[in-house]
Every structure is written in C-alpha cells, then in structure tokens.
Scaffold this motif. Structure first.
Motif, PDB file in Angstrom:
ATOM      1  N   ASP A 131      -4.716   5.454 -34.825  1.00  0.00           N
ATOM      2  CA  ASP A 131      -5.943   4.656 -34.875  1.00  0.00           C
ATOM      3  C   ASP A 131      -5.670   3.216 -34.437  1.00  0.00           C
ATOM      4  OD1 ASP A 131      -7.511   6.774 -35.956  1.00  0.00           O
ATOM      5  OD2 ASP A 131      -6.680   6.352 -37.934  1.00  0.00           O
ATOM      6  N   GLN A 132      -4.517   2.692 -34.851  1.00  0.00           N
ATOM      7  CA  GLN A 132      -4.176   1.319 -34.480  1.00  0.00           C
ATOM      8  C   GLN A 132      -3.971   1.194 -32.981  1.00  0.00           C
ATOM      9  OE1 GLN A 132      -4.653  -1.359 -35.864  1.00  0.00           O
ATOM     10  NE2 GLN A 132      -2.843  -2.485 -36.529  1.00  0.00           N
ATOM     11  N   VAL A 133      -3.292   2.173 -32.382  1.00  0.00           N
ATOM     12  CA  VAL A 133      -3.080   2.165 -30.924  1.00  0.00           C
ATOM     13  C   VAL A 133      -4.421   2.254 -30.205  1.00  0.00           C
ATOM     14  CG1 VAL A 133      -2.146   3.468 -28.984  1.00  0.00           C
ATOM     15  CG2 VAL A 133      -0.745   3.087 -31.020  1.00  0.00           C
ATOM     16  N   GLU A 134      -5.305   3.139 -30.661  1.00  0.00           N
ATOM     17  CA  GLU A 134      -6.629   3.263 -30.044  1.00  0.00           C
ATOM     18  C   GLU A 134      -7.388   1.946 -30.115  1.00  0.00           C
ATOM     19  OE1 GLU A 134      -8.519   6.413 -32.163  1.00  0.00           O
ATOM     20  OE2 GLU A 134      -6.917   7.844 -31.702  1.00  0.00           O
ATOM     21  N   ASP A 169       1.541   2.431 -39.843  1.00  0.00           N
ATOM     22  CA  ASP A 169       2.765   2.771 -39.121  1.00  0.00           C
ATOM     23  C   ASP A 169       3.106   4.259 -39.218  1.00  0.00           C
ATOM     24  OD1 ASP A 169       3.348   2.772 -41.789  1.00  0.00           O
ATOM     25  OD2 ASP A 169       5.240   1.668 -41.614  1.00  0.00           O
ATOM     26  N   VAL A 170       2.159   5.060 -39.720  1.00  0.00           N
ATOM     27  CA  VAL A 170       2.376   6.500 -39.889  1.00  0.00           C
ATOM     28  C   VAL A 170       1.607   7.257 -38.808  1.00  0.00           C
ATOM     29  CG1 VAL A 170       2.099   8.482 -41.421  1.00  0.00           C
ATOM     30  CG2 VAL A 170       2.663   6.235 -42.376  1.00  0.00           C
ATOM     31  N   PRO A 171       2.254   8.089 -37.987  1.00  0.00           N
ATOM     32  CA  PRO A 171       1.518   8.876 -36.985  1.00  0.00           C
ATOM     33  C   PRO A 171       0.532   9.834 -37.646  1.00  0.00           C
ATOM     34  CG  PRO A 171       3.887   8.890 -36.541  1.00  0.00           C
ATOM     35  CD  PRO A 171       3.714   8.289 -37.903  1.00  0.00           C
ATOM     36  N   LEU A 207      -3.405   8.970 -25.055  1.00  0.00           N
ATOM     37  CA  LEU A 207      -2.264   8.984 -25.974  1.00  0.00           C
ATOM     38  C   LEU A 207      -1.203  10.024 -25.603  1.00  0.00           C
ATOM     39  CD1 LEU A 207      -3.672   8.238 -29.543  1.00  0.00           C
ATOM     40  CD2 LEU A 207      -3.072   6.690 -27.676  1.00  0.00           C
ATOM     41  N   PRO A 208      -1.571  11.245 -25.176  1.00  0.00           N
ATOM     42  CA  PRO A 208      -0.523  12.193 -24.772  1.00  0.00           C
ATOM     43  C   PRO A 208       0.307  11.695 -23.593  1.00  0.00           C
ATOM     44  CG  PRO A 208      -2.576  13.356 -25.206  1.00  0.00           C
ATOM     45  CD  PRO A 208      -2.907  11.893 -25.206  1.00  0.00           C
ATOM     46  N   VAL A 209      -0.334  10.991 -22.654  1.00  0.00           N
ATOM     47  CA  VAL A 209       0.402  10.444 -21.509  1.00  0.00           C
ATOM     48  C   VAL A 209       1.342   9.339 -21.976  1.00  0.00           C
ATOM     49  CG1 VAL A 209       0.169   9.249 -19.306  1.00  0.00           C
ATOM     50  CG2 VAL A 209      -1.472  11.030 -19.929  1.00  0.00           C
ATOM     51  N   LEU A 210       0.862   8.474 -22.863  1.00  0.00           N
ATOM     52  CA  LEU A 210       1.718   7.416 -23.405  1.00  0.00           C
ATOM     53  C   LEU A 210       2.914   8.010 -24.142  1.00  0.00           C
ATOM     54  CD1 LEU A 210      -0.837   4.799 -24.780  1.00  0.00           C
ATOM     55  CD2 LEU A 210       0.806   4.469 -22.921  1.00  0.00           C
ATOM     56  N   ALA A 211       2.677   9.080 -24.883  1.00  0.00           N
ATOM     57  CA  ALA A 211       3.763   9.691 -25.648  1.00  0.00           C
ATOM     58  C   ALA A 211       4.866  10.205 -24.724  1.00  0.00           C
ATOM     59  CB  ALA A 211       3.224  10.816 -26.516  1.00  0.00           C
ATOM     60  N   ARG A 212       4.468  10.737 -23.560  1.00  0.00           N
ATOM     61  CA  ARG A 212       5.470  11.236 -22.609  1.00  0.00           C
ATOM     62  C   ARG A 212       6.203  10.086 -21.927  1.00  0.00           C
ATOM     63  NH1 ARG A 212       1.245  14.936 -21.560  1.00  0.00           N
ATOM     64  NH2 ARG A 212       0.594  13.795 -19.697  1.00  0.00           N
ATOM     65  N   ALA A 213       5.472   9.026 -21.600  1.00  0.00           N
ATOM     66  CA  ALA A 213       6.088   7.911 -20.870  1.00  0.00           C
ATOM     67  C   ALA A 213       6.841   6.957 -21.794  1.00  0.00           C
ATOM     68  CB  ALA A 213       5.012   7.145 -20.097  1.00  0.00           C
ATOM     69  N   PRO A 215       7.880   7.184 -25.651  1.00  0.00           N
ATOM     70  CA  PRO A 215       7.864   7.925 -26.926  1.00  0.00           C
ATOM     71  C   PRO A 215       7.691   7.035 -28.154  1.00  0.00           C
ATOM     72  CG  PRO A 215       9.585   8.764 -25.484  1.00  0.00           C
ATOM     73  CD  PRO A 215       9.056   7.527 -24.824  1.00  0.00           C
ATOM     74  N   ALA A 216       8.113   5.783 -28.091  1.00  0.00           N
ATOM     75  CA  ALA A 216       8.019   4.891 -29.260  1.00  0.00           C
ATOM     76  C   ALA A 216       6.789   3.995 -29.193  1.00  0.00           C
ATOM     77  CB  ALA A 216       9.284   4.043 -29.372  1.00  0.00           C
ATOM     78  N   PHE A 217       5.765   4.394 -28.429  1.00  0.00           N
ATOM     79  CA  PHE A 217       4.643   3.485 -28.194  1.00  0.00           C
ATOM     80  C   PHE A 217       3.910   3.119 -29.481  1.00  0.00           C
ATOM     81  CE2 PHE A 217       2.354   7.495 -28.183  1.00  0.00           C
ATOM     82  CZ  PHE A 217       1.082   7.189 -28.636  1.00  0.00           C
ATOM     83  N   ARG A 218       3.853   4.013 -30.446  1.00  0.00           N
ATOM     84  CA  ARG A 218       3.142   3.684 -31.687  1.00  0.00           C
ATOM     85  C   ARG A 218       3.800   2.487 -32.377  1.00  0.00           C
ATOM     86  NH1 ARG A 218       2.970   9.171 -31.222  1.00  0.00           N
ATOM     87  NH2 ARG A 218       0.912  10.166 -31.419  1.00  0.00           N
TER      88      ARG A 218
END
Length: 321
Positions: A131-134, A169-171, A207-213, A215-218
């Motif tokens: 939610d924070q990333v969004e 800070d929790v996924p 978010l799925p694209v960010l996770a692949r590019a 991984p620590a984006f959160r």
C-alpha cells in the motif's frame, strides 16, 4: 480454533509490540486479508482491549457480505464491533477513491466519538508495504511535492483520532500467508481487480514488474518515503518560523524579503492552516503577483483550492468558498 492463529500471527508481526503502551483501541476492519490479520493479531495479543469499526460504503452488492464476515470474526474473538454506514458517492470532479477515503475517516471519527463512552482515541490501520509503494507511485505520477512523496505516516493525528500503521514495512503477501497458515479466511473486494482505478493498475500491472527488476523495492521505496517525510518536517518547522516573521495574515512586504522558495513554503503552510491548498500553477501565479506588488493600487486575486487569495491593503487574505 480462535486460539490457533496466535503464535503464527504474533511471531510474524513483532511490530505490534509498539501498542503495548496503548489503552483500549480500535481496529479498522474492512474484512479483507490485511485488516482480518490485524484484528486477529491484536485480539489474540491483547484480549479485551481491542474494538473494531467496519465502514459499510453502500457502493456494491457485496458490501453486506463484508459485514457478515466482520460480525462473525469479531464474535469469535470477542471483539466489540461497530458498523458505520456511509454515503461514499463521489461528487462531480471528485475521484471515487478520494470520496470513499474521506467518508471512511469521517466514519472512523464518528464511531469512536459515539461509542464506547468516547474514551477510545486510537485506531489501527492495516495498510502495509505494498500500500505504501502504491501511494508513493501515485504521488509520483501526479507530480506531487514532499507531502505526497512522504506517503502514509506510521503515526498521524486526524480529527481527534490517532491513527497507527504498524505494518508499513510488511509485504501484503506475508499477511495472506500468515492467515492461510492459520486456516483463516477473508473476503476479497471485487473492485480490487477493476483496472479503471489507478491504484489497482499499479498493484496488478506495475508491482510485479518492479519485483522482478528491483526485488527490494518495498524496502527502498519506503526508505525514500521516510526521507521525504523528514524533509517535509524540516520545511514545516521553517514555515512556522517564517510565518511568525511575515505575520498571519502574511504581510506582502515581509514576504518579498524572503527567497521565492521560502515564500512558496510559508504560503503553502499558511494556506493549509486556512483549510485549503494551491496547485503548482496557482502557487506560481501567486508568487508572480507577490513579486509584482510594488504599488498601492496593485491588486492580487488568485484562485487557490476551494477559494481565493486576495490583497487586503498590506496583507494577503484567504477567502474560502
């Protein structure tokens, strides 16, 4: 069965220990995975101290099912529940998301004021790292300044209520995994898959694209949001000092002695205190007029937010509509 989630949930979310100092508090319970996990974790950690508020937006047929889930969950964990029904329909020109958000906060404040003797002043929200990333990406997409880039604070006061967000800070997947491991269920909001809403497009497509590019984006995005929040705190402190110098309402000559950046900073702070905000274009127009105001007959009349800033002799005044 009610006791089974206790070790799993509390072990996964030690940040809830920050609530140890709180007296009775309420959990905002939508019925989704995040708030369901929060309600269970809090109720098993502090039985008898937790209350819950569910907001019925009345915007979709599935809303009654959300209420039923929340009622059953709260009954299992012996948590008092208040259901607040609101009209979250958006006005012309207002986003549906913003209308629903404003309705929720009003409902939360009303629920705490009208129930449980009015003694509960703390509310826990289950918003998490996704939610924070969004929120940060939404702010970036809109060209927001530091207040927007700071995203959601872990602690905030609004309308006499203190809101706590311990899981920023929790996924989100960690919450769903914990619930599944404990054999718990939740309800899914059908609108969460509607990509007409920008936040849903970010969640589903970005978010799925960010996770692949990255991984620590959160973690890294959350760190950037914290840096922005710290910088905004400093700017607010500077604005408060400058406002003491220029006065309230601000004196035009005193404003002109400040740099343009400090003029913008103090004027934004002043407008916030007046209950309105200026867009970037409106603030630039106001700064140009302040700079050009060197004669007694020069008039200033700038639209800002829901009102106007006008010259009144030697000072600026804000007139809200």
């Amino acid at each position: 069965m009610a006791g089974s989630p206790t070790p799993k949930l509390n072990a996964n979310f030690p940040s809830l220990d920050a609530f140890q100092h709180l007296g009775p508090f309420a959990v905002a319970l939508s019925g989704g995975a995040d708030s369901t996990a929060m309600l269970i974790a809090c109720a098993t950690h502090w039985p008898g101290r937790v209350h819950a508020v569910h907001v019925h937006h009345g915007l979709q047929a599935a809303a009654d099912g959300f209420v039923q889930h929340c009622e059953a969950l709260c009954q299992r964990f012996d948590v008092p529940l208040v259901v607040q029904r609101v009209n979250a329909a958006h006005a012309v020109g207002e986003s549906p998301e913003n209308a629903a958000r404003q309705a929720r906060y009003t409902a939360f404040a009303n629920a705490l004021q009208q129930n449980w003797g009015g003694h509960i002043k703390d509310m826990v929200l289950a918003q998490h790292a996704d939610d924070q990333v969004e929120t940060l990406l939404l702010a970036l997409s809109r060209g927001a300044g530091l207040p927007g880039l700071a995203s959601m604070p872990a602690l905030a006061d609004r309308g006499g209520v203190t809101y706590h967000r311990p899981w920023l800070d929790v996924p989100g997947q960690a919450l769903r995994d914990a619930l599944q491991a404990a054999g718990e269920v939740w309800v899914d909001d059908p609108t969460n898959t509607d990509t007409r809403f920008t936040r849903n497009r970010i969640r589903i497509d970005v978010l799925p694209v960010l996770a692949r590019a990255f991984p620590a984006f959160r973690q890294t995005f959350a760190r950037s949001a914290r840096h922005a929040a710290q910088a905004q705190t400093l700017l607010t402190e500077l604005a408060e000092e400058d406002l003491q110098t220029v006065g309230q309402p601000p004196a035009i000559r005193a404003l002109q002695l400040l740099s343009e950046a400090r003029q913008s900073n103090v004027l934004r702070h002043w407008l916030t205190l007046e209950g309105t905000q200026a867009s970037a274009a409106q603030m630039q127009a106001l700064l140009r007029q302040v700079k050009a105001c060197t004669t007694r007959g020069h008039q200033i009349d700038i639209k800002v937010g829901h009102g106007f800033v006008r010259r009144d002799g030697a000072v600026l005044r804000c007139y809200n509509l």
